[in-house]
Scaffold this motif. Structure first.
Motif, PDB file in Angstrom:
ATOM      1  N   UNK A  71       0.817  -1.208   0.000  1.00  0.00           N
ATOM      2  CA  UNK A  71       0.000   0.000   0.000  1.00  0.00           C
ATOM      3  C   UNK A  71       0.859   1.270   0.000  1.00  0.00           C
ATOM      4  N   UNK A  72       2.124   1.105  -0.364  1.00  0.00           N
ATOM      5  CA  UNK A  72       2.991   2.273  -0.523  1.00  0.00           C
ATOM      6  C   UNK A  72       3.783   2.665   0.704  1.00  0.00           C
ATOM      7  N   UNK A  73       3.752   1.846   1.746  1.00  0.00           N
ATOM      8  CA  UNK A  73       4.491   2.155   2.963  1.00  0.00           C
ATOM      9  C   UNK A  73       5.936   1.699   2.889  1.00  0.00           C
ATOM     10  N   UNK A  74       6.670   2.028   3.941  1.00  0.00           N
ATOM     11  CA  UNK A  74       8.083   1.658   4.023  1.00  0.00           C
ATOM     12  C   UNK A  74       8.296   0.730   5.209  1.00  0.00           C
ATOM     13  N   UNK A  75       9.015  -0.360   4.966  1.00  0.00           N
ATOM     14  CA  UNK A  75       9.254  -1.329   6.033  1.00  0.00           C
ATOM     15  C   UNK A  75      10.479  -2.161   5.726  1.00  0.00           C
ATOM     16  N   UNK A  76      11.082  -2.687   6.769  1.00  0.00           N
ATOM     17  CA  UNK A  76      12.165  -3.650   6.651  1.00  0.00           C
ATOM     18  C   UNK A  76      11.955  -4.720   7.712  1.00  0.00           C
ATOM     19  N   UNK A  77      12.500  -5.905   7.473  1.00  0.00           N
ATOM     20  CA  UNK A  77      12.377  -6.977   8.450  1.00  0.00           C
ATOM     21  C   UNK A  77      13.718  -7.208   9.130  1.00  0.00           C
ATOM     22  N   UNK A  78      13.658  -7.691  10.360  1.00  0.00           N
ATOM     23  CA  UNK A  78      14.879  -7.975  11.097  1.00  0.00           C
ATOM     24  C   UNK A  78      14.610  -9.030  12.148  1.00  0.00           C
ATOM     25  N   UNK A  79      15.389 -10.108  12.118  1.00  0.00           N
ATOM     26  CA  UNK A  79      15.319 -11.121  13.161  1.00  0.00           C
ATOM     27  C   UNK A  79      16.338 -10.777  14.239  1.00  0.00           C
ATOM     28  N   UNK A  80      15.917 -10.859  15.492  1.00  0.00           N
ATOM     29  CA  UNK A  80      16.829 -10.583  16.601  1.00  0.00           C
ATOM     30  C   UNK A  80      16.261 -11.152  17.886  1.00  0.00           C
ATOM     31  N   UNK A  81      17.125 -11.734  18.689  1.00  0.00           N
ATOM     32  CA  UNK A  81      16.753 -12.148  20.032  1.00  0.00           C
ATOM     33  C   UNK A  81      16.972 -10.946  20.937  1.00  0.00           C
ATOM     34  N   UNK A  82      15.906 -10.373  21.480  1.00  0.00           N
ATOM     35  CA  UNK A  82      16.047  -9.126  22.234  1.00  0.00           C
ATOM     36  C   UNK A  82      16.692  -9.333  23.603  1.00  0.00           C
ATOM     37  N   UNK A  83      17.050 -10.561  23.933  1.00  0.00           N
ATOM     38  CA  UNK A  83      17.874 -10.813  25.113  1.00  0.00           C
ATOM     39  C   UNK A  83      19.359 -10.616  24.797  1.00  0.00           C
ATOM     40  N   UNK A  84      19.680 -10.506  23.524  1.00  0.00           N
ATOM     41  CA  UNK A  84      21.060 -10.424  23.044  1.00  0.00           C
ATOM     42  C   UNK A  84      21.378  -8.982  22.649  1.00  0.00           C
ATOM     43  N   UNK A  85      22.234  -8.321  23.414  1.00  0.00           N
ATOM     44  CA  UNK A  85      22.515  -6.910  23.145  1.00  0.00           C
ATOM     45  C   UNK A  85      23.167  -6.693  21.792  1.00  0.00           C
ATOM     46  N   UNK A  86      24.038  -7.585  21.369  1.00  0.00           N
ATOM     47  CA  UNK A  86      24.675  -7.429  20.059  1.00  0.00           C
ATOM     48  C   UNK A  86      23.643  -7.484  18.942  1.00  0.00           C
ATOM     49  N   UNK A  87      22.659  -8.360  19.085  1.00  0.00           N
ATOM     50  CA  UNK A  87      21.597  -8.463  18.079  1.00  0.00           C
ATOM     51  C   UNK A  87      20.763  -7.193  18.043  1.00  0.00           C
ATOM     52  N   UNK A  88      20.503  -6.616  19.217  1.00  0.00           N
ATOM     53  CA  UNK A  88      19.737  -5.373  19.277  1.00  0.00           C
ATOM     54  C   UNK A  88      20.518  -4.225  18.649  1.00  0.00           C
ATOM     55  N   UNK A  89      21.791  -4.130  18.970  1.00  0.00           N
ATOM     56  CA  UNK A  89      22.618  -3.066  18.385  1.00  0.00           C
ATOM     57  C   UNK A  89      22.601  -3.140  16.872  1.00  0.00           C
ATOM     58  N   UNK A  90      22.721  -4.353  16.341  1.00  0.00           N
ATOM     59  CA  UNK A  90      22.710  -4.522  14.890  1.00  0.00           C
ATOM     60  C   UNK A  90      21.366  -4.104  14.301  1.00  0.00           C
ATOM     61  N   UNK A  91      20.266  -4.474  14.957  1.00  0.00           N
ATOM     62  CA  UNK A  91      18.938  -4.117  14.461  1.00  0.00           C
ATOM     63  C   UNK A  91      18.743  -2.602  14.476  1.00  0.00           C
ATOM     64  N   UNK A  92      19.126  -1.950  15.569  1.00  0.00           N
ATOM     65  CA  UNK A  92      18.980  -0.489  15.663  1.00  0.00           C
ATOM     66  C   UNK A  92      19.835   0.196  14.612  1.00  0.00           C
TER      67      UNK A  92
END
Length: 238
Positions: free
Chosen positions: A43-64
């Motif tokens: 519908x014309x929106x903007x989005x991206x997907x990201x897998x991350x375990x939010x218990x893992x700080x390195x995964x969160x840093x990468x997602x952000x």
């Protein structure tokens, strides 16, 4: 977080319709994340997907970092990811406790502390955390879930107090009895005979999505540190 299905998906889609570029997050459901991204882009929106375990700080840093690189900044955080469980208190072992608390409370803490500095860079924004009615009303076999949600409430109020001067609003949206897809170990609250909702229906994900859209938008710039219940009148806090 947790936006591949149910309330998270409805919220991400609603925010995208309002003009936000959104990150569709899950721990492991890449196919569902891609499905939501395709819907939003359709519908014309903007989005991206990201897998991350939010218990893992390195995964969160990468997602952000990926979100900031793709979209230019960060304005809104919705802490929605959680583990649902249904166990008698004396049956809760260390593994069960850690799985629920680490995902819900520590995950909320990890996400908030890595996203808030980026929100400050943008001149302010909003943090929404999803609470549970069980933490207020009480619910058997859910002590670990109630403890987690109570902790999230305190954490969110702390964010509101500490970062109000940074123009960051933090609020809690408490989910009542909702019609959502749940895992096999979750309590089937939508089919309990003793629950009578005054509005004579179960909540649906869009009910939460609509409220979150309001709370993060320009019509709610003086609302912070609040706990807002969405339950059709089944629980009325004083």
């Amino acid at each position: 977080t947790g936006s591949a299905r149910n309330i998270g998906r409805a919220t991400a889609t609603e925010l995208a319709r309002a003009g936000a570029a959104v990150v569709i997050h899950a721990r492991e459901s890449q196919d569902l994340c891609d499905e939501v991204v395709a819907e939003i882009e359709g519908f014309g929106g903007k989005a991206m997907s990201c897998l991350a375990d939010i218990r893992d700080e390195d995964a969160i840093k990468a997602m952000v970092n990926n979100a900031v690189d793709k979209f230019g900044g960060l304005d809104i955080l919705v802490n929605n990811a959680a583990m649902r469980a249904n166990q008698k208190f004396t049956e809760i072992d260390d593994e069960s406790w850690d799985r629920v608390v680490e995902t819900g409370l520590r995950g909320c803490f990890n996400m908030s502390r890595h996203c808030i500095p980026e929100i400050i860079k943008r001149g302010g924004g909003a943090v929404i955390s999803l609470g549970g009615m069980a933490a207020h009303q009480g619910s058997a076999r859910r002590a670990h879930v109630m403890a987690t949600k109570a902790g999230i409430a305190g954490l969110t109020r702390g964010i509101a107090l500490d970062h109000g001067p940074d123009n960051i609003r933090a609020n809690i949206v408490v989910v009542g009895v909702f019609d959502t897809a749940r895992n096999a170990n979750a309590p089937v609250t939508s089919h309990r005979d003793d629950l009578v909702v005054p509005m004579a229906r179960l909540g649906v994900p869009q009910d939460i999505a609509d409220l979150i859209r309001f709370l993060v938008g320009p019509g709610a710039t003086y609302i912070s540190g609040q706990t807002i219940h969405v339950n059709g009148g089944i629980y009325n806090p004083h």
